[in-house]
Design an enzyme around this catalytic site. Sequence first.
Site, PDB file in Angstrom:
ATOM      1  N   HIS A 223      -3.001 -34.192  16.835  1.00 37.54           N
ATOM      2  CA  HIS A 223      -1.821 -34.935  17.287  1.00 37.54           C
ATOM      3  C   HIS A 223      -0.712 -33.998  17.751  1.00 37.54           C
ATOM      4  O   HIS A 223       0.427 -34.412  17.881  1.00 37.54           O
ATOM      5  CB  HIS A 223      -1.333 -35.853  16.163  1.00 37.54           C
ATOM      6  CG  HIS A 223      -2.370 -36.862  15.773  1.00 37.54           C
ATOM      7  ND1 HIS A 223      -2.463 -38.099  16.366  1.00 37.54           N
ATOM      8  CD2 HIS A 223      -3.415 -36.783  14.900  1.00 37.54           C
ATOM      9  CE1 HIS A 223      -3.489 -38.753  15.848  1.00 37.54           C
ATOM     10  NE2 HIS A 223      -4.092 -37.971  14.955  1.00 37.54           N
TER      11      HIS A 223
ATOM     12  N   LYS B  76       0.843  -1.199   0.000  1.00 36.35           N
ATOM     13  CA  LYS B  76       0.000   0.000   0.000  1.00 36.35           C
ATOM     14  C   LYS B  76       0.879   1.251   0.000  1.00 36.35           C
ATOM     15  O   LYS B  76       0.644   2.191  -0.732  1.00 36.35           O
ATOM     16  CB  LYS B  76      -0.891  -0.037   1.237  1.00 36.35           C
ATOM     17  CG  LYS B  76      -2.012   0.936   1.216  1.00 36.35           C
ATOM     18  CD  LYS B  76      -2.979   0.576   2.325  1.00 36.35           C
ATOM     19  CE  LYS B  76      -3.781   1.776   2.725  1.00 36.35           C
ATOM     20  NZ  LYS B  76      -4.653   1.493   3.863  1.00 36.35           N
TER      21      LYS B  76
ATOM     22  N   LYS C 280       9.324  -1.177  13.960  1.00 36.25           N
ATOM     23  CA  LYS C 280       9.882  -0.801  12.650  1.00 36.25           C
ATOM     24  C   LYS C 280      10.943   0.274  12.824  1.00 36.25           C
ATOM     25  O   LYS C 280      12.004   0.230  12.208  1.00 36.25           O
ATOM     26  CB  LYS C 280       8.776  -0.256  11.731  1.00 36.25           C
ATOM     27  CG  LYS C 280       7.781  -1.287  11.245  1.00 36.25           C
ATOM     28  CD  LYS C 280       6.819  -0.633  10.247  1.00 36.25           C
ATOM     29  CE  LYS C 280       5.610  -1.498   9.966  1.00 36.25           C
ATOM     30  NZ  LYS C 280       4.577  -0.828   9.194  1.00 36.25           N
TER      31      LYS C 280
ATOM     32  N   GLU D 111      10.661  -4.788   4.223  1.00 35.21           N
ATOM     33  CA  GLU D 111      10.789  -6.168   3.745  1.00 35.21           C
ATOM     34  C   GLU D 111      10.425  -6.274   2.261  1.00 35.21           C
ATOM     35  O   GLU D 111      11.135  -6.896   1.463  1.00 35.21           O
ATOM     36  CB  GLU D 111       9.853  -7.107   4.539  1.00 35.21           C
ATOM     37  CG  GLU D 111      10.184  -7.249   6.010  1.00 35.21           C
ATOM     38  CD  GLU D 111       9.479  -6.224   6.894  1.00 35.21           C
ATOM     39  OE1 GLU D 111       9.196  -5.101   6.416  1.00 35.21           O
ATOM     40  OE2 GLU D 111       9.208  -6.552   8.057  1.00 35.21           O
TER      41      GLU D 111
ATOM     42  N   GLU E 235      -4.521  -7.828  14.668  1.00 35.46           N
ATOM     43  CA  GLU E 235      -4.093  -6.479  14.278  1.00 35.46           C
ATOM     44  C   GLU E 235      -5.275  -5.510  14.380  1.00 35.46           C
ATOM     45  O   GLU E 235      -5.094  -4.319  14.606  1.00 35.46           O
ATOM     46  CB  GLU E 235      -3.511  -6.481  12.857  1.00 35.46           C
ATOM     47  CG  GLU E 235      -2.647  -5.263  12.566  1.00 35.46           C
ATOM     48  CD  GLU E 235      -1.803  -5.380  11.310  1.00 35.46           C
ATOM     49  OE1 GLU E 235      -0.589  -5.594  11.405  1.00 35.46           O
ATOM     50  OE2 GLU E 235      -2.369  -5.255  10.199  1.00 35.46           O
TER      51      GLU E 235
ATOM     52  N   GLY F 162      -4.903  -2.881   4.929  1.00 35.94           N
ATOM     53  CA  GLY F 162      -4.122  -4.011   4.427  1.00 35.94           C
ATOM     54  C   GLY F 162      -4.789  -5.353   4.670  1.00 35.94           C
ATOM     55  O   GLY F 162      -4.959  -6.170   3.760  1.00 35.94           O
ATOM     56  N   ARG F 163      -5.228  -5.588   5.918  1.00 36.09           N
ATOM     57  CA  ARG F 163      -5.780  -6.911   6.248  1.00 36.09           C
ATOM     58  C   ARG F 163      -7.195  -7.109   5.712  1.00 36.09           C
ATOM     59  O   ARG F 163      -7.781  -8.173   5.904  1.00 36.09           O
ATOM     60  CB  ARG F 163      -5.723  -7.131   7.755  1.00 36.09           C
ATOM     61  CG  ARG F 163      -6.351  -6.029   8.597  1.00 36.09           C
ATOM     62  CD  ARG F 163      -5.935  -6.123  10.061  1.00 36.09           C
ATOM     63  NE  ARG F 163      -6.445  -5.023  10.869  1.00 36.09           N
ATOM     64  CZ  ARG F 163      -5.845  -3.844  10.997  1.00 36.09           C
ATOM     65  NH1 ARG F 163      -4.725  -3.597  10.349  1.00 36.09           N
ATOM     66  NH2 ARG F 163      -6.369  -2.911  11.766  1.00 36.09           N
TER      67      ARG F 163
END
Length: 526
Positions: free
Chosen positions: A384, A207, A494, A213, A353, A267-268
């Site tokens: 398991h 965005k 950040k 990253e 978030e 974003g999410r």
Amino acid sequence: MSNKLTKMPEWKALADHHKEASSVHIRDLFVRDPARFDHFHLRHEGLLYDYSKHNITAETRTLLLDLAKVCGAESLRGDMFGGKTINNTEDRAVLHTALRRPAKDNVKVDGENVMPLVHAALEKMKQAAQAVRSGEWKGHTGKSITDVVAIGIGGSILGPRMAVKALAPYTDRNLKFHFVSNVDGSDLSETLLNLRRETTLFIVASKTFTTQETMTNALSAKDWLCGRQSHDIAKSHFIAVTAEVKNAADFGIAPENVFPLWDWVGGRYSIWSSVGLPLCIAIGPENFQKFLDGAYSMDRHFQDAPPEENIPVIMALAGIWQRNFCDRPALAILPYEQYLAGLPSYLSQLEMESNGKSVDRDGNKIDYATCPVLFGETGTDAQHSFFQMLHQGTDITPCDFILCAKTQHPMGDHHRKLLANGIAQMQAMMQGKEDTKNPHRNFNGNRPSTAIVLDRLDPYYLGMLLALYEHKVFVQGAIWNLNSFDQWGVELGKVQAKTVLSSLENSGAQGLDSSTQGLIRHVKSR
Ligand code: F6P
């Protein structure tokens, strides 16, 4: 401190009710009401939501609905769909729902109808998807694309990564999809190992187009692609999805390959936008439209169904009951569907978030618990690994079991066994089994779970399922009086990473605590 919520009579009524209700075992609720399933499940088209295995009675439900009413969840819902600036700390509207609405609708942000923008972007995305799928999109040597590498992080990649896997049976199997998010060079290096430069298309979704990253991976990808050749060859191999067109242009992405995003899409919540381009390429424009349609159908249900029949509302309230009144700190997401392996991490971001906050919308410190810890894994694998704790641990963890009635692979009795396991686990958690002789073998039961059953996992029902969780998060945020649409909590780390990076690159580490300095010295000395 804002303690308005906990001072409300509706909140107090629930706290009082919990004192009485907590002594009743869920299995006794089934004894008292043999038709309990009928009274505590809801359906919307081919999606069934069963909350009968929660320690919730008709009275609990009424009290929870009263709480939702006084907290103004309904009017906030109208504000969200109507494009009001409900993301108050970033001064933005919240309109991921506009991304799945029909073109004829009118949704205004600051007086401008955004629907023409939304549908122009959708059309551009569908055309690009078709061009890649048909082979018409060519790389710099004139060859068609064989591999799509999506680069992004957080909300700019979790959605497409999860959904491309979830809808694998609907994808073009001639195209391969790869997802790179971690700044760890191993992520990109492993991905590039077997790729051919001439036939690889990179989709860089960010965005802001500044995320460390993503930009680091995008630059290294460009270096890999171009080698000693002119960076011009990257033009037919790079697409940007961003709200910051200038940053994408500075990176060297051709203007026609920049796909828009707007500040009113978080974003999410962005898989429905151009961020979903890898998914649109994978499943094709028609299926992508079905994905949007499924979400839109849930939007309509959320807007129109009365609160007591409204699945996101009831699901949110059941969660509030578990978190705030029964004091349950976690929520397990357990898809009994291998294709939904990416769902637990997608929902972790969506919920944690959005609602992992400790001040209210006005910045006042709150005195009640908010988002639980979400974690999960596909069934039956999870049985398991961590189910021991779900059955006998000291904390009670509510579980969301997500099942699909039909399978994509009717192979022998696999699917019956899968369903049997999921359904049996919920029953065991609720029912328990007394062993008076051996405490190690004693199961108290009384452990709540939710079942969400889809008729089948296809683009339409995946869209519906994701929209259901989005709206559940919305209602919980409304009740907790949070801004569910900002994420200031990710900023500090950040900023600190930049300081530490410069200490790693240069000699100084002044001004840092001794532990941080010690770690920097240690890694530099190895
Ligand atoms: O660090 C969190 C976050 O801001 C997410 O909310 C977002 O989805 C992600 O980073 C990526 O941001 P961008 O799309 O700007 O690269």
